[in-house]
Design a protein around this motif. Structure first.
Motif, PDB file in Angstrom:
ATOM      1  N   ALA A 202      -2.440  -5.713  -3.110  1.00 24.01           N
ATOM      2  CA  ALA A 202      -1.995  -5.895  -1.727  1.00 24.01           C
ATOM      3  C   ALA A 202      -2.501  -4.764  -0.837  1.00 24.01           C
ATOM      4  N   ALA A 203      -2.550  -3.547  -1.360  1.00 21.46           N
ATOM      5  CA  ALA A 203      -3.042  -2.413  -0.585  1.00 21.46           C
ATOM      6  C   ALA A 203      -4.517  -2.573  -0.231  1.00 21.46           C
ATOM      7  N   GLY A 204      -5.243  -3.329  -1.021  1.00 19.06           N
ATOM      8  CA  GLY A 204      -6.656  -3.550  -0.743  1.00 19.06           C
ATOM      9  C   GLY A 204      -6.937  -4.686   0.223  1.00 19.06           C
ATOM     10  N   TRP A 205      -5.926  -5.457   0.574  1.00 18.06           N
ATOM     11  CA  TRP A 205      -6.133  -6.604   1.458  1.00 18.06           C
ATOM     12  C   TRP A 205      -6.417  -6.207   2.894  1.00 18.06           C
ATOM     13  N   VAL A 206      -5.864  -5.100   3.337  1.00 16.03           N
ATOM     14  CA  VAL A 206      -6.025  -4.654   4.728  1.00 16.03           C
ATOM     15  C   VAL A 206      -6.287  -3.154   4.728  1.00 16.03           C
ATOM     16  N   SER A 207      -6.623  -2.618   5.874  1.00 12.58           N
ATOM     17  CA  SER A 207      -6.865  -1.178   5.961  1.00 12.58           C
ATOM     18  C   SER A 207      -5.557  -0.414   5.741  1.00 12.58           C
ATOM     19  N   PRO A 208      -5.645   0.851   5.328  1.00 14.79           N
ATOM     20  CA  PRO A 208      -4.425   1.644   5.140  1.00 14.79           C
ATOM     21  C   PRO A 208      -3.578   1.732   6.407  1.00 14.79           C
ATOM     22  N   GLU A 209      -4.240   1.820   7.548  1.00 17.53           N
ATOM     23  CA  GLU A 209      -3.504   1.900   8.815  1.00 17.53           C
ATOM     24  C   GLU A 209      -2.739   0.609   9.084  1.00 17.53           C
ATOM     25  N   ALA A 210      -3.404  -0.525   8.849  1.00 19.15           N
ATOM     26  CA  ALA A 210      -2.757  -1.820   9.069  1.00 19.15           C
ATOM     27  C   ALA A 210      -1.585  -2.002   8.102  1.00 19.15           C
ATOM     28  N   LEU A 211      -1.777  -1.600   6.845  1.00 22.20           N
ATOM     29  CA  LEU A 211      -0.693  -1.707   5.862  1.00 22.20           C
ATOM     30  C   LEU A 211       0.488  -0.842   6.275  1.00 22.20           C
ATOM     31  N   SER A 212       0.213   0.358   6.736  1.00 26.73           N
ATOM     32  CA  SER A 212       1.275   1.263   7.187  1.00 26.73           C
ATOM     33  C   SER A 212       2.047   0.644   8.351  1.00 26.73           C
ATOM     34  N   PHE A 213       1.329   0.078   9.299  1.00 25.40           N
ATOM     35  CA  PHE A 213       1.984  -0.576  10.430  1.00 25.40           C
ATOM     36  C   PHE A 213       2.835  -1.747   9.946  1.00 25.40           C
ATOM     37  N   GLY A 214       2.303  -2.569   9.049  1.00 25.04           N
ATOM     38  CA  GLY A 214       3.042  -3.727   8.538  1.00 25.04           C
ATOM     39  C   GLY A 214       4.297  -3.332   7.789  1.00 25.04           C
ATOM     40  N   VAL A 215       4.194  -2.296   6.963  1.00 26.25           N
ATOM     41  CA  VAL A 215       5.361  -1.815   6.212  1.00 26.25           C
ATOM     42  C   VAL A 215       6.412  -1.270   7.176  1.00 26.25           C
ATOM     43  N   SER A 216       5.973  -0.546   8.181  1.00 25.36           N
ATOM     44  CA  SER A 216       6.900  -0.007   9.179  1.00 25.36           C
ATOM     45  C   SER A 216       7.608  -1.139   9.933  1.00 25.36           C
ATOM     46  N   GLU A 217       6.847  -2.144  10.318  1.00 25.91           N
ATOM     47  CA  GLU A 217       7.426  -3.284  11.034  1.00 25.91           C
ATOM     48  C   GLU A 217       8.415  -4.032  10.136  1.00 25.91           C
ATOM     49  N   LEU A 218       8.068  -4.202   8.873  1.00 27.71           N
ATOM     50  CA  LEU A 218       8.961  -4.850   7.918  1.00 27.71           C
ATOM     51  C   LEU A 218      10.254  -4.057   7.766  1.00 27.71           C
ATOM     52  N   ALA A 219      10.135  -2.739   7.675  1.00 29.11           N
ATOM     53  CA  ALA A 219      11.321  -1.888   7.547  1.00 29.11           C
ATOM     54  C   ALA A 219      12.219  -2.035   8.773  1.00 29.11           C
ATOM     55  N   CYS A 220      11.628  -2.026   9.951  1.00 26.98           N
ATOM     56  CA  CYS A 220      12.424  -2.173  11.183  1.00 26.98           C
ATOM     57  C   CYS A 220      13.156  -3.510  11.210  1.00 26.98           C
ATOM     58  N   ARG A 221      12.420  -4.569  10.900  1.00 28.14           N
ATOM     59  CA  ARG A 221      13.040  -5.896  10.916  1.00 28.14           C
ATOM     60  C   ARG A 221      14.132  -6.017   9.857  1.00 28.14           C
TER      61      ARG A 221
END
Length: 101
Positions: free
Chosen positions: A56-75
């Motif tokens: 999963a970490a290889g599917w998108v850039s590290p920055e995009a993954l970080s943003f997605g994880v942060s958004e998931l945590a907020c939601r």
């Protein structure tokens, strides 16, 4: 909230054949949404699935993954706060085991 994510990932694994190498390779070639990558990454970490975490970490850039994880945590915190009828700050601190401020 996390149960929904686990069910989603479980359905995806079941529909795609789990750990079949040919199918994993075809999944890797498909373009992945950053939120899909974040959801799979977080669930894989929660289930201690190192192979899926790396995939999963290889599917998108590290920055995009970080943003997605942060958004998931907020939601997730907001959804859990609504379920518990508590403020998001209290829920976040509780999830992290921090004292109430």
């Amino acid at each position: 909230m996390f149960d929904r994510i686990r069910r989603y990932v479980g359905r995806r694994r079941g529909a795609e054949g789990g750990a079949v190498p040919e199918r994993r390779a075809s999944r890797a070639r498909r373009a992945h949404n950053l939120f899909e990558a974040a959801a799979v990454y977080v669930v894989a970490r929660a289930e201690d699935d190192q192979d899926l975490t790396e995939e999963a970490a290889g599917w998108v850039s590290p920055e995009a993954l970080s943003f997605g994880v942060s958004e998931l945590a907020c939601r997730a915190v907001v959804a859990l706060a609504r379920e518990r009828d508590e403020p998001p700050a209290k829920v976040a601190r509780d999830l992290l085991g921090l004292p109430v401020s």
